[in-house]
Design a protein around this motif. Structure first.
Motif, PDB file in Angstrom:
ATOM      1  N   GLN A  19       0.798  -1.216   0.000  1.00  0.00           N
ATOM      2  CA  GLN A  19       0.000   0.000   0.000  1.00  0.00           C
ATOM      3  C   GLN A  19       0.840   1.279   0.000  1.00  0.00           C
ATOM      4  OE1 GLN A  19      -3.629   0.254   0.004  1.00  0.00           O
ATOM      5  NE2 GLN A  19      -3.204  -1.789  -0.796  1.00  0.00           N
ATOM      6  N   GLU A  20       2.092   1.185   0.452  1.00  0.00           N
ATOM      7  CA  GLU A  20       2.951   2.360   0.491  1.00  0.00           C
ATOM      8  C   GLU A  20       3.286   2.874  -0.909  1.00  0.00           C
ATOM      9  OE1 GLU A  20       3.926   4.168   3.180  1.00  0.00           O
ATOM     10  OE2 GLU A  20       2.438   2.874   4.136  1.00  0.00           O
ATOM     11  N   LYS A  21       3.109   2.043  -1.912  1.00  0.00           N
ATOM     12  CA  LYS A  21       3.368   2.478  -3.284  1.00  0.00           C
ATOM     13  C   LYS A  21       2.256   3.375  -3.823  1.00  0.00           C
ATOM     14  CE  LYS A  21       5.949  -1.653  -4.758  1.00  0.00           C
ATOM     15  NZ  LYS A  21       5.943  -2.792  -5.708  1.00  0.00           N
ATOM     16  N   LYS A  22       1.104   3.356  -3.179  1.00  0.00           N
ATOM     17  CA  LYS A  22      -0.062   4.065  -3.696  1.00  0.00           C
ATOM     18  C   LYS A  22      -0.101   5.523  -3.246  1.00  0.00           C
ATOM     19  CE  LYS A  22      -3.045  -0.006  -4.123  1.00  0.00           C
ATOM     20  NZ  LYS A  22      -4.397  -0.549  -3.872  1.00  0.00           N
ATOM     21  N   PHE A  23      -0.775   6.337  -4.035  1.00  0.00           N
ATOM     22  CA  PHE A  23      -0.951   7.756  -3.734  1.00  0.00           C
ATOM     23  C   PHE A  23      -2.229   7.945  -2.935  1.00  0.00           C
ATOM     24  CE2 PHE A  23      -2.724  11.941  -5.144  1.00  0.00           C
ATOM     25  CZ  PHE A  23      -1.811  12.733  -4.459  1.00  0.00           C
ATOM     26  N   TYR A  28       2.499  15.335   2.445  1.00  0.00           N
ATOM     27  CA  TYR A  28       3.793  14.673   2.278  1.00  0.00           C
ATOM     28  C   TYR A  28       3.730  13.428   1.398  1.00  0.00           C
ATOM     29  CZ  TYR A  28       4.857  17.731   6.160  1.00  0.00           C
ATOM     30  OH  TYR A  28       4.985  18.833   6.957  1.00  0.00           O
ATOM     31  N   ASP A  29       2.558  13.079   0.921  1.00  0.00           N
ATOM     32  CA  ASP A  29       2.461  12.003  -0.069  1.00  0.00           C
ATOM     33  C   ASP A  29       2.371  12.692  -1.432  1.00  0.00           C
ATOM     34  OD1 ASP A  29       2.281   9.589  -1.262  1.00  0.00           O
ATOM     35  OD2 ASP A  29       0.239   9.128  -0.601  1.00  0.00           O
ATOM     36  N   VAL A  30       3.495  12.792  -2.101  1.00  0.00           N
ATOM     37  CA  VAL A  30       3.615  13.648  -3.294  1.00  0.00           C
ATOM     38  C   VAL A  30       3.324  12.849  -4.559  1.00  0.00           C
ATOM     39  CG1 VAL A  30       5.172  15.157  -4.583  1.00  0.00           C
ATOM     40  CG2 VAL A  30       5.280  15.084  -2.088  1.00  0.00           C
ATOM     41  N   LEU A  31       2.489  13.413  -5.410  1.00  0.00           N
ATOM     42  CA  LEU A  31       2.045  12.717  -6.611  1.00  0.00           C
ATOM     43  C   LEU A  31       3.198  12.346  -7.527  1.00  0.00           C
ATOM     44  CD1 LEU A  31      -0.287  11.620  -8.280  1.00  0.00           C
ATOM     45  CD2 LEU A  31      -0.625  13.921  -9.223  1.00  0.00           C
ATOM     46  N   ARG A  63      -8.122   9.165   0.273  1.00  0.00           N
ATOM     47  CA  ARG A  63      -8.755  10.352  -0.299  1.00  0.00           C
ATOM     48  C   ARG A  63      -8.584  10.423  -1.807  1.00  0.00           C
ATOM     49  NH1 ARG A  63      -5.993  15.151   1.869  1.00  0.00           N
ATOM     50  NH2 ARG A  63      -7.586  16.269   0.666  1.00  0.00           N
ATOM     51  N   ALA A  64      -7.421  10.010  -2.298  1.00  0.00           N
ATOM     52  CA  ALA A  64      -7.168  10.073  -3.737  1.00  0.00           C
ATOM     53  C   ALA A  64      -8.080   9.125  -4.507  1.00  0.00           C
ATOM     54  CB  ALA A  64      -5.704   9.753  -4.026  1.00  0.00           C
ATOM     55  N   SER A  65      -8.306   7.953  -3.940  1.00  0.00           N
ATOM     56  CA  SER A  65      -9.207   6.997  -4.582  1.00  0.00           C
ATOM     57  C   SER A  65     -10.643   7.526  -4.588  1.00  0.00           C
ATOM     58  CB  SER A  65      -9.136   5.653  -3.860  1.00  0.00           C
ATOM     59  OG  SER A  65      -9.995   4.702  -4.460  1.00  0.00           O
ATOM     60  N   ALA A  66     -11.069   8.119  -3.470  1.00  0.00           N
ATOM     61  CA  ALA A  66     -12.416   8.690  -3.388  1.00  0.00           C
ATOM     62  C   ALA A  66     -12.580   9.821  -4.402  1.00  0.00           C
ATOM     63  CB  ALA A  66     -12.680   9.192  -1.975  1.00  0.00           C
ATOM     64  N   PHE A  67     -11.536  10.659  -4.539  1.00  0.00           N
ATOM     65  CA  PHE A  67     -11.589  11.758  -5.505  1.00  0.00           C
ATOM     66  C   PHE A  67     -11.715  11.228  -6.925  1.00  0.00           C
ATOM     67  CE2 PHE A  67      -9.297  14.600  -8.444  1.00  0.00           C
ATOM     68  CZ  PHE A  67     -10.063  15.749  -8.301  1.00  0.00           C
ATOM     69  N   TYR A  68     -11.008  10.149  -7.221  1.00  0.00           N
ATOM     70  CA  TYR A  68     -11.061   9.563  -8.565  1.00  0.00           C
ATOM     71  C   TYR A  68     -12.494   9.137  -8.907  1.00  0.00           C
ATOM     72  CZ  TYR A  68     -10.578   6.137 -12.301  1.00  0.00           C
ATOM     73  OH  TYR A  68     -10.737   5.432 -13.474  1.00  0.00           O
ATOM     74  N   TYR A  69     -13.132   8.399  -7.993  1.00  0.00           N
ATOM     75  CA  TYR A  69     -14.470   7.885  -8.297  1.00  0.00           C
ATOM     76  C   TYR A  69     -15.535   8.972  -8.220  1.00  0.00           C
ATOM     77  CZ  TYR A  69     -12.503   3.243  -8.447  1.00  0.00           C
ATOM     78  OH  TYR A  69     -11.755   2.135  -8.805  1.00  0.00           O
ATOM     79  N   ASP A  70     -15.278  10.033  -7.460  1.00  0.00           N
ATOM     80  CA  ASP A  70     -16.239  11.129  -7.367  1.00  0.00           C
ATOM     81  C   ASP A  70     -16.134  12.098  -8.540  1.00  0.00           C
ATOM     82  OD1 ASP A  70     -17.186  10.160  -4.979  1.00  0.00           O
ATOM     83  OD2 ASP A  70     -16.031  11.537  -3.717  1.00  0.00           O
ATOM     84  N   ARG A  71     -14.893  12.353  -9.007  1.00  0.00           N
ATOM     85  CA  ARG A  71     -14.681  13.456  -9.942  1.00  0.00           C
ATOM     86  C   ARG A  71     -14.076  13.064 -11.288  1.00  0.00           C
ATOM     87  NH1 ARG A  71     -13.904  18.125  -6.889  1.00  0.00           N
ATOM     88  NH2 ARG A  71     -13.610  19.197  -8.876  1.00  0.00           N
ATOM     89  N   LEU A  72     -13.467  11.895 -11.390  1.00  0.00           N
ATOM     90  CA  LEU A  72     -12.755  11.550 -12.622  1.00  0.00           C
ATOM     91  C   LEU A  72     -13.355  10.368 -13.379  1.00  0.00           C
ATOM     92  CD1 LEU A  72      -9.060  11.864 -11.314  1.00  0.00           C
ATOM     93  CD2 LEU A  72     -10.499  13.634 -12.347  1.00  0.00           C
ATOM     94  N   ALA A  73     -13.762   9.349 -12.660  1.00  0.00           N
ATOM     95  CA  ALA A  73     -14.247   8.122 -13.310  1.00  0.00           C
ATOM     96  C   ALA A  73     -15.482   8.404 -14.171  1.00  0.00           C
ATOM     97  CB  ALA A  73     -14.570   7.067 -12.257  1.00  0.00           C
ATOM     98  N   GLY A  74     -15.472   7.820 -15.365  1.00  0.00           N
ATOM     99  CA  GLY A  74     -16.624   7.938 -16.256  1.00  0.00           C
ATOM    100  C   GLY A  74     -16.745   9.256 -16.985  1.00  0.00           C
TER     101      GLY A  74
END
Length: 221
Positions: A19-23, A28-31, A63-74
């Motif tokens: 999981q440490e590989k994921k954003f 401090y977790d820099v894209l 949070r990044a995963s939630a943002f993806y499905y809320d704002r980017l997916a589809g």
């Protein structure tokens, strides 16, 4: 024929079992750091750059995963648009200012003060790790090796154990780190030797006490 995308995504997901590989989108977790991991993992499993938009969600959590499905997916966005939207949402000006403040305020004396009971060498490593973490969130002009080198030198000013290294610091970050480890280690070993020798010193006897002791020996044989 190349393997189907679904199979490639399954292989990519296995590489992301850590999981440490994921954003996450947290401070401090820099894209950019996590994108380097993403590109490397995609290359390993054979995912091409034109398929990145289908694989992007695999590298996300929290949070990044939630943002993806809320704002980017589809939305039909390509990979570059996804990255742009993610940067705008997570890499705010407030975060950048916080990174810069901590970059300037992180010093060896403060690391020592906030880690009582921890050896100087371990505190030194904490300083290196902390500054490297903060650097990832700074602007492009701070990403060079010399910026990290100069900041480490500045952060160690005023610590007696570092004086030997700071007298003539190396030209590279890794070189300065090696010098500081050697300087701090040498100072600690020298201090231990001095303490050991002090314990071996015989206790001085007052001349009057020595006279009484000799008189007693002569009297009682």
């Amino acid at each position: 024929f190349p393997p189907p995308l679904s199979k490639l995504l399954t292989e990519l997901t296995k590489l992301y079992s850590d999981q440490e590989k994921k954003f996450s989108g947290e401070l401090y977790d820099v894209l950019n750091s996590k994108l380097r991991i993403f590109y490397d993992c995609c290359q390993k499993v054979g995912i091409e750059s034109n398929q990145y938009h289908n694989a992007y969600s695999v590298m996300l959590k929290g949070r990044a995963s939630a943002f993806y499905y809320d704002r980017l997916a589809g939305k039909g966005y390509d990979f570059h648009r996804m990255i742009y939207e993610s940067r705008c949402h997570f890499e705010t000006e407030e975060n950048k200012q916080q990174y810069m403040s901590e970059w300037r305020e992180t010093t060896f004396p403060r690391i020592i003060a906030t880690n009582p009971g921890v050896s100087r060498l371990d505190c030194l490593q904490k300083l290196f790790d902390r500054l490297q973490t903060i650097q990832r969130g700074l602007s492009e002009s701070y990403q060079e090796d010399f910026s990290l080198r100069d900041q480490v030198i500045s952060a160690c000013r005023g610590v007696e154990e570092c004086n030997l290294a700071l007298f003539n610091p190396a030209n590279t970050y890794e070189g300065v780190c090696a010098q500081l480890r050697s300087s701090v280690g040498t100072a600690l070993r020298s201090r231990e030797v001095q303490q050991f020798n002090a314990q071996l010193q015989p206790t001085s006897i007052d001349p009057a006490d020595q006279h009484d002791h000799n008189w007693t020996d002569r009297t009682y044989g």
